[in-house]
Design a protein around this motif. Structure first.
Motif, PDB file in Angstrom:
ATOM      1  N   VAL A  15      42.350  43.785  56.616  1.00 16.37           N
ATOM      2  CA  VAL A  15      42.849  43.712  55.235  1.00 16.37           C
ATOM      3  C   VAL A  15      42.664  45.056  54.533  1.00 16.37           C
ATOM      4  CG1 VAL A  15      42.509  42.616  52.997  1.00 16.37           C
ATOM      5  CG2 VAL A  15      42.439  41.242  55.068  1.00 16.37           C
ATOM      6  N   ALA A  19      45.484  47.508  53.134  1.00 13.25           N
ATOM      7  CA  ALA A  19      45.513  48.002  51.756  1.00 13.25           C
ATOM      8  C   ALA A  19      45.664  49.517  51.740  1.00 13.25           C
ATOM      9  CB  ALA A  19      44.235  47.577  51.027  1.00 13.25           C
ATOM     10  N   LEU A  22      49.172  50.414  52.502  1.00 12.30           N
ATOM     11  CA  LEU A  22      50.047  50.134  51.363  1.00 12.30           C
ATOM     12  C   LEU A  22      49.950  51.253  50.314  1.00 12.30           C
ATOM     13  CD1 LEU A  22      51.927  47.852  50.236  1.00 12.30           C
ATOM     14  CD2 LEU A  22      49.997  47.211  48.813  1.00 12.30           C
ATOM     15  N   ILE A 266      48.533  57.742  35.698  1.00 10.26           N
ATOM     16  CA  ILE A 266      49.922  57.311  35.865  1.00 10.26           C
ATOM     17  C   ILE A 266      50.801  58.044  34.859  1.00 10.26           C
ATOM     18  CG2 ILE A 266      51.529  55.366  35.642  1.00 10.26           C
ATOM     19  CD1 ILE A 266      49.330  53.541  36.692  1.00 10.26           C
ATOM     20  N   VAL A 278      43.184  53.436  42.926  1.00 10.93           N
ATOM     21  CA  VAL A 278      43.675  52.153  43.433  1.00 10.93           C
ATOM     22  C   VAL A 278      42.931  51.786  44.715  1.00 10.93           C
ATOM     23  CG1 VAL A 278      45.676  50.956  44.380  1.00 10.93           C
ATOM     24  CG2 VAL A 278      45.935  52.380  42.359  1.00 10.93           C
ATOM     25  N   ALA A 282      40.669  48.455  45.095  1.00 11.53           N
ATOM     26  CA  ALA A 282      41.052  47.448  46.081  1.00 11.53           C
ATOM     27  C   ALA A 282      39.907  47.199  47.063  1.00 11.53           C
ATOM     28  CB  ALA A 282      42.312  47.882  46.823  1.00 11.53           C
ATOM     29  N   TYR A 285      37.381  45.098  45.391  1.00 10.10           N
ATOM     30  CA  TYR A 285      37.880  43.732  45.243  1.00 10.10           C
ATOM     31  C   TYR A 285      37.703  42.951  46.546  1.00 10.10           C
ATOM     32  CZ  TYR A 285      41.312  40.121  43.904  1.00 10.10           C
ATOM     33  OH  TYR A 285      41.943  38.952  43.600  1.00 10.10           O
ATOM     34  N   VAL A 286      38.104  43.581  47.662  1.00 15.93           N
ATOM     35  CA  VAL A 286      37.976  42.914  48.963  1.00 15.93           C
ATOM     36  C   VAL A 286      36.501  42.640  49.263  1.00 15.93           C
ATOM     37  CG1 VAL A 286      38.290  43.231  51.433  1.00 15.93           C
ATOM     38  CG2 VAL A 286      40.108  43.893  49.863  1.00 15.93           C
TER      39      VAL A 286
ATOM     40  N   GLU B 128      48.582  38.872  52.609  1.00 17.82           N
ATOM     41  CA  GLU B 128      47.127  39.027  52.507  1.00 17.82           C
ATOM     42  C   GLU B 128      46.755  40.424  52.009  1.00 17.82           C
ATOM     43  OE1 GLU B 128      43.157  37.867  55.051  1.00 17.82           O
ATOM     44  OE2 GLU B 128      45.132  37.277  55.753  1.00 17.82           O
ATOM     45  N   VAL B 129      47.526  41.425  52.484  1.00 18.49           N
ATOM     46  CA  VAL B 129      47.271  42.791  52.017  1.00 18.49           C
ATOM     47  C   VAL B 129      47.566  42.903  50.521  1.00 18.49           C
ATOM     48  CG1 VAL B 129      48.118  45.159  52.125  1.00 18.49           C
ATOM     49  CG2 VAL B 129      47.588  43.938  54.227  1.00 18.49           C
ATOM     50  N   LEU B 130      48.711  42.327  50.088  1.00 14.09           N
ATOM     51  CA  LEU B 130      49.051  42.400  48.667  1.00 14.09           C
ATOM     52  C   LEU B 130      48.006  41.678  47.829  1.00 14.09           C
ATOM     53  CD1 LEU B 130      52.908  41.848  48.753  1.00 14.09           C
ATOM     54  CD2 LEU B 130      51.684  43.946  48.234  1.00 14.09           C
ATOM     55  N   MET B 131      47.451  40.586  48.393  1.00  8.18           N
ATOM     56  CA  MET B 131      46.461  39.830  47.641  1.00  8.18           C
ATOM     57  C   MET B 131      45.091  40.492  47.677  1.00  8.18           C
ATOM     58  SD  MET B 131      47.297  35.823  48.021  1.00  8.18           S
ATOM     59  CE  MET B 131      48.288  35.088  46.730  1.00  8.18           C
ATOM     60  N   SER B 132      44.961  41.585  48.433  1.00  6.00           N
ATOM     61  CA  SER B 132      43.682  42.290  48.426  1.00  6.00           C
ATOM     62  C   SER B 132      43.621  43.244  47.227  1.00  6.00           C
ATOM     63  CB  SER B 132      43.472  43.050  49.737  1.00  6.00           C
ATOM     64  OG  SER B 132      44.394  44.105  49.842  1.00  6.00           O
ATOM     65  N   PHE B 133      44.626  43.164  46.352  1.00  8.45           N
ATOM     66  CA  PHE B 133      44.598  43.926  45.102  1.00  8.45           C
ATOM     67  C   PHE B 133      44.535  42.930  43.945  1.00  8.45           C
ATOM     68  CE2 PHE B 133      46.670  46.597  48.112  1.00  8.45           C
ATOM     69  CZ  PHE B 133      46.314  47.886  47.784  1.00  8.45           C
ATOM     70  N   PRO B 134      43.725  43.222  42.915  1.00  9.03           N
ATOM     71  CA  PRO B 134      43.869  42.414  41.704  1.00  9.03           C
ATOM     72  C   PRO B 134      45.303  42.574  41.199  1.00  9.03           C
ATOM     73  CG  PRO B 134      41.973  43.906  41.554  1.00  9.03           C
ATOM     74  CD  PRO B 134      42.734  44.291  42.775  1.00  9.03           C
ATOM     75  N   VAL B 136      46.876  42.921  38.403  1.00 10.79           N
ATOM     76  CA  VAL B 136      47.198  43.985  37.455  1.00 10.79           C
ATOM     77  C   VAL B 136      47.253  45.333  38.168  1.00 10.79           C
ATOM     78  CG1 VAL B 136      46.412  45.202  35.409  1.00 10.79           C
ATOM     79  CG2 VAL B 136      46.152  42.737  35.546  1.00 10.79           C
ATOM     80  N   LEU B 137      46.328  45.513  39.112  1.00 11.51           N
ATOM     81  CA  LEU B 137      46.253  46.793  39.825  1.00 11.51           C
ATOM     82  C   LEU B 137      47.516  47.022  40.653  1.00 11.51           C
ATOM     83  CD1 LEU B 137      44.293  49.118  40.279  1.00 11.51           C
ATOM     84  CD2 LEU B 137      43.469  47.927  42.298  1.00 11.51           C
ATOM     85  N   LEU B 138      47.977  45.948  41.287  1.00 12.04           N
ATOM     86  CA  LEU B 138      49.202  46.036  42.082  1.00 12.04           C
ATOM     87  C   LEU B 138      50.382  46.414  41.190  1.00 12.04           C
ATOM     88  CD1 LEU B 138      49.843  45.598  45.021  1.00 12.04           C
ATOM     89  CD2 LEU B 138      50.394  43.231  44.532  1.00 12.04           C
ATOM     90  N   LEU B 140      50.183  48.033  38.403  1.00 12.74           N
ATOM     91  CA  LEU B 140      50.008  49.430  37.978  1.00 12.74           C
ATOM     92  C   LEU B 140      50.453  50.391  39.075  1.00 12.74           C
ATOM     93  CD1 LEU B 140      46.580  49.393  36.097  1.00 12.74           C
ATOM     94  CD2 LEU B 140      48.822  49.862  35.132  1.00 12.74           C
ATOM     95  N   LEU B 141      50.105  50.062  40.322  1.00 12.74           N
ATOM     96  CA  LEU B 141      50.513  50.914  41.441  1.00 12.74           C
ATOM     97  C   LEU B 141      52.034  50.972  41.521  1.00 12.74           C
ATOM     98  CD1 LEU B 141      49.782  52.553  43.982  1.00 12.74           C
ATOM     99  CD2 LEU B 141      49.759  50.425  45.273  1.00 12.74           C
ATOM    100  N   THR B 222      51.190  39.847  31.200  1.00  7.83           N
ATOM    101  CA  THR B 222      51.050  41.088  31.954  1.00  7.83           C
ATOM    102  C   THR B 222      52.101  42.112  31.531  1.00  7.83           C
ATOM    103  OG1 THR B 222      50.342  39.687  33.784  1.00  7.83           O
ATOM    104  CG2 THR B 222      50.656  42.000  34.260  1.00  7.83           C
TER     105      THR B 222
END
Lengths: 304, 292
Positions: A15, A19, A22, A266, A278, A282, A285-286, B128-134, B136-138, B140-141, B222
Motif C-alpha cells: 500500500v 501510494a 501515485l 500548491i 503528501v 499518506a 495515515y497508513v 486501496e492505494v487511493l484509500m491510503s490517503f485522507p 482531503v489530501l487526495l 489537494l493532490l 469539501t
C-alpha cells in the motif's frame, strides 16, 4: 499474536509503495518539463541541468521512480523551489505542529464524546439522548473551517478568551483543536451509544446487576469496557482523517502545520514540497490505520 | 347502477419509498430546506436584487438593512445577492463531484465485482492505494496536478470520493453474480455487458442511492472547503467557501460578511444530512421493518 502483527504490517508495504507510485506519477502528469517543474520557474539553466541529472530525468521512468523512492526512504525529499532549502527540513517542524494539533483534537473529542455517549445510552430515549443526537447532527453538519471561523468570532474576537490566531502558547492550540475535534465527537458519541446499548443487554451485565452492584458500577466497570473497543477503532481512523482535515483548521487559525504549508505550496506551484508533504501525510495515515488494527487485535480477545 | 368496488392499485416501490420518507419529520424539513437551496441555485442570478459581482466601494461594510438584507461585503457587493447566487456554485459543485465519483466508481466496481480475477486485483489494488490517503489530501493532490479553479476542484473532490463507490458496488456485484437470475441470463447467452447493465446494475442501485445521498453533504463541504482555501479560482464569482474566507478577515468590524455565507453552508449541509438520513432509513429494510 506476533504472526497477526507481522501479517498485518507486511500488508501495508504494497500500500505504501502504491501510494509512493501515485504521488510520483501525479507530479509527472503536470504538463511541462519535469526538470523545470522541480527546479522552479525562475531557476538558472545550470540548476535545471543539475536537477535533470539528480532526478535521472534522462533515464527511463522506472529508473526515475527508483531514484525517487531511494531518496525518499533516505529522507531526501528534494529542494523547495520557493525557499531553496531541503524539503525534509522544512516539513519536519510543521509536521510536528500538525501532529500536536491532531493529538489535542483527539483528546478533546474523546473527553467530550465518551461521556456524551455514556449518558445517551444510559438515558436512552430521554432528554440527554435526544440532545446527543442533536449535537451529533450539528457536529457532522458544521465543517471544520466554518466552526473554526465561528469559534474565532465568539471566543476570540468577541469574548477575548483565546487568541485569534497563531501558535505562540498552549492557548493558541485550544480553538483549532476544538474545531478539528468536533466532527469526531459526533462519531464517538453515536458509536459508543450504540455499542453500549448492546453490552448493557448482555448476560454478563445482567449478572453484574443481579449480584447487587450499583448501576454506575455496572455501566462503568462491566458494560463500558467491551463497548469501548469499537470506539477505539473510530478514534484511530478519525486521527488519520484529521491529517487531511487539519488543513482547514490550520488555514483558519494560521497554525504553522504541514497542511497550511501544503496549500501554500500548491498556490506557489512548489512541487517538491507538494510531493514531500503528501507523501509524508499518506505514510502517517497508513501507519495510523495499521496501529488501529493492531490495538484492536490486542483489545479484542476474539481476534487474538 | 351497480357499483363495482375497484381495489386501489397496490402502491409501487416508489410511492412506498416516499410514504416512508414523508413519515420522517426531520427528513421532510431537510427536504423543504434543500428545495429552497435548489430554487436559489436555479433562479438565483435572475431574481437577486443586485448584481452579485459588481463592486460598489461607496457601500462597503454596510450592516444588514432594508436595502441590503444581509448587508454588504468589503467591496460593497450585496451579500444577500451573493449568497443566493452562490448556491449555484456550491450545489453544482457538490452534485458535480458526486457525479464524477459515480461515473468513475460505479463502472470500476461493476467490472471488479463481476469480472473478478485480474481485473478485480488491479482495480481494488488501485482503490486501496487511493484509500491510503485522507480524502482531503487526495483532492489537494489532484488540485495540485490539475491547477486551481472551480471546475478542477469539482473534478478533484469527485476523484477523491470515487473509491468509496467502487468498493461498495464491487461488493454488491460480487453477491449478485451468483444469484439465479444472473446465472440464468448468462446461460441464455446474454453478453457480459448486457448481464451487467440489465441484471447486476439494477440490484446495486439502492445501496448506491443511500451512499450517494449521505455523501452529498461531504462533497458540498469539501468543494466549499477547497474554495475556502483559495483554490477555487476567480474570487469575483460568488462561492460560499471563498466568501467565508474573505469575511473571516473582517470578523471584528463586520462579522456579517462571514456569517452570511457561513449560515448558507450550515443550512445546506444540515438539510442534505437530514434528508439523506431519511432516504437512507427508508431504503434500509431493517429500519423499515422496525417502524412498519
Amino acid at each position: 499474536m506476533i504472526v497477526v502483527i507481522l501479517r498485518r504490517a507486511i500488508r501495508t508495504v504494497p500500500v505504501l509503495l502504491g501510494a509512493s507510485v501515485l504521488v510520483f506519477a501525479s507530479i509527472r502528469l503536470i504538463p511541462g518539463d519535469p526538470a523545470l517543474i522541480f527546479a522552479g520557474d525562475h531557476a538558472t539553466p545550470e540548476l535545471v541541468a543539475q536537477t535533470r541529472r539528480e532526478l535521472g530525468l534522462d533515464r527511463p521512468l522506472w529508473a526515475q521512480y527508483a531514484i525517487f523512492l531511494r531518496r525518499a526512504v533516505m529522507g531526501d525529499l528534494g529542494t523547495s523551489t520557493r525557499t531553496g532549502r531541503p524539503v525534509a527540513g522544512e516539513l519536519m517542524h510543521r509536521y510536528r505542529m500538525t501532529l500536536l494539533l491532531a493529538g489535542a483534537a483527539i483528546a478533546f473529542s474523546v473527553t467530550v464524546g465518551v461521556p456524551l455517549g455514556i449518558v445517551a445510552a444510559v438515558r436512552r430515549g430521554r432528554g440527554p439522548d435526544k440532545a446527543s443526537v442533536a449535537v451529533a447532527l450539528l457536529g457532522v453538519s458544521l465543517p471544520t473551517f466554518l466552526l473554526g471561523v465561528l469559534l474565532q468570532l465568539v471566543l476570540a474576537v468577541r469574548l477575548g478568551w483565546f487568541p485569534v490566531a497563531g501558535a505562540q502558547s498552549w492557548q493558541h492550540l485550544v480553538l483549532p483543536a476544538i474545531s478539528l475535534g468536533a466532527f469526531p465527537v459526533a462519531h464517538i458519541t453515536r458509536l459508543l451509544r450504540t455499542s453500549l446499548l448492546e453490552t448493557l443487554g448482555e448476560d454478563y451485565t445482567r449478572t453484574a446487576r443481579a449480584k447487587g452492584l450499583p448501576e454506575s458500577a455496572v455501566v462503568l466497570r462491566h458494560a463500558l469496557k467491551p463497548a469501548l473497543i469499537p470506539a477505539v477503532t473510530i478514534v484511530g481512523l478519525q486521527f488519520g482523517a484529521m491529517l487531511g482535515a487539519s488543513v482547514f483548521a490550520e488555514a483558519v487559525f494560521t497554525w504553522p502545520g504541514i497542511g497550511r504549508y501544503l496549500v501554500q505550496a500548491i498556490a506557489f506551484r512548489d512541487y517538491p514540497v507538494v510531493q514531500g508533504a503528501v507523501l509524508l501525510l499518506a505514510a502517517t495515515y497508513v501507519t495510523a490505520n495499521l496501529a488501529v488494527d493492531l490495538v484492536y487485535a490486542w483489545l479484542d480477545p476474539r481476534t487474538r | 347502477m351497480a357499483v363495482v368496488a375497484v381495489p386501489p392499485p397496490a402502491p409501487g416501490p416508489a410511492s412506498r419509498f416516499w410514504a416512508q420518507v414523508r413519515r420522517d419529520r426531520a427528513g421532510v424539513g431537510g427536504l423543504v430546506l434543500f428545495a429552497l437551496v435548489v430554487a436559489g441555485a436555479v433562479a438565483g442570478p435572475a431574481v437577486v436584487p443586485y448584481d452579485p459581482r459588481q463592486p460598489n466601494l461607496l457601500a462597503a461594510f454596510q450592516p444588514p438593512s432594508a436595502a441590503h438584507l444581509l448587508g454588504t461585503d468589503q467591496l460593497g457587493r450585496d451579500l444577500f445577492s451573493r449568497v443566493v447566487a452562490g448556491a449555484r456554485a456550491s450545489l453544482l459543485g457538490g452534485l458535480g463531484a458526486l457525479g464524477v465519483s459515480l461515473a468513475l466508481g460505479v463502472p470500476a466496481g461493476l467490472v471488479a465485482g463481476y469480472a473478478g480475477g485480474a481485473w478485480d486485483d488491479l482495480l481494488m489494488g488501485l482503490v486501496e492505494v487511493l484509500m491510503s490517503f485522507p480524502g482531503v489530501l487526495l483532492a489537494l493532490l489532484a488540485v495540485a496536478v490539475l491547477g486551481a479553479g472551480q471546475r478542477n476542484v469539482v473534478l478533484a473532490v469527485g476523484l477523491a470520493s470515487a473509491p468509496v463507490f467502487a468498493r461498495l458496488v464491487r461488493g454488491s456485484a460480487l453477491a449478485l453474480r451468483e444469484q439465479e437470475f444472473v446465472v440464468a441470463a448468462r446461460a441464455l447467452g446474454a453478453t457480459p455487458a448486457r448481464v451487467v447493465v440489465r441484471h447486476v446494475l439494477p440490484g446495486c442501485v439502492p445501496p448506491i442511492v443511500v451512499t450517494a445521498v449521505l455523501r452529498l453533504g461531504i462533497t458540498i463541504v469539501t468543494v466549499a472547503g477547497l474554495g475556502f482555501l483559495g483554490l477555487g479560482g476567480d474570487p469575483a464569482t460568488p462561492e460560499w467557501g471563498a466568501m467565508l474566507s474573505a469575511g473571516a478577515e473582517f470578523l471584528r468590524a463586520a462579522p456579517h460578511i462571514a456569517l452570511a455565507p457561513g449560515g448558507a453552508i450550515l443550512l445546506t449541509v444540515l438539510s442534505v444530512n437530514l434528508f439523506g438520513d431519511a432516504v437512507a432509513d427508508a431504503l434500509n429494510p431493517r429500519v423499515r421493518a422496525r417502524r412498519g
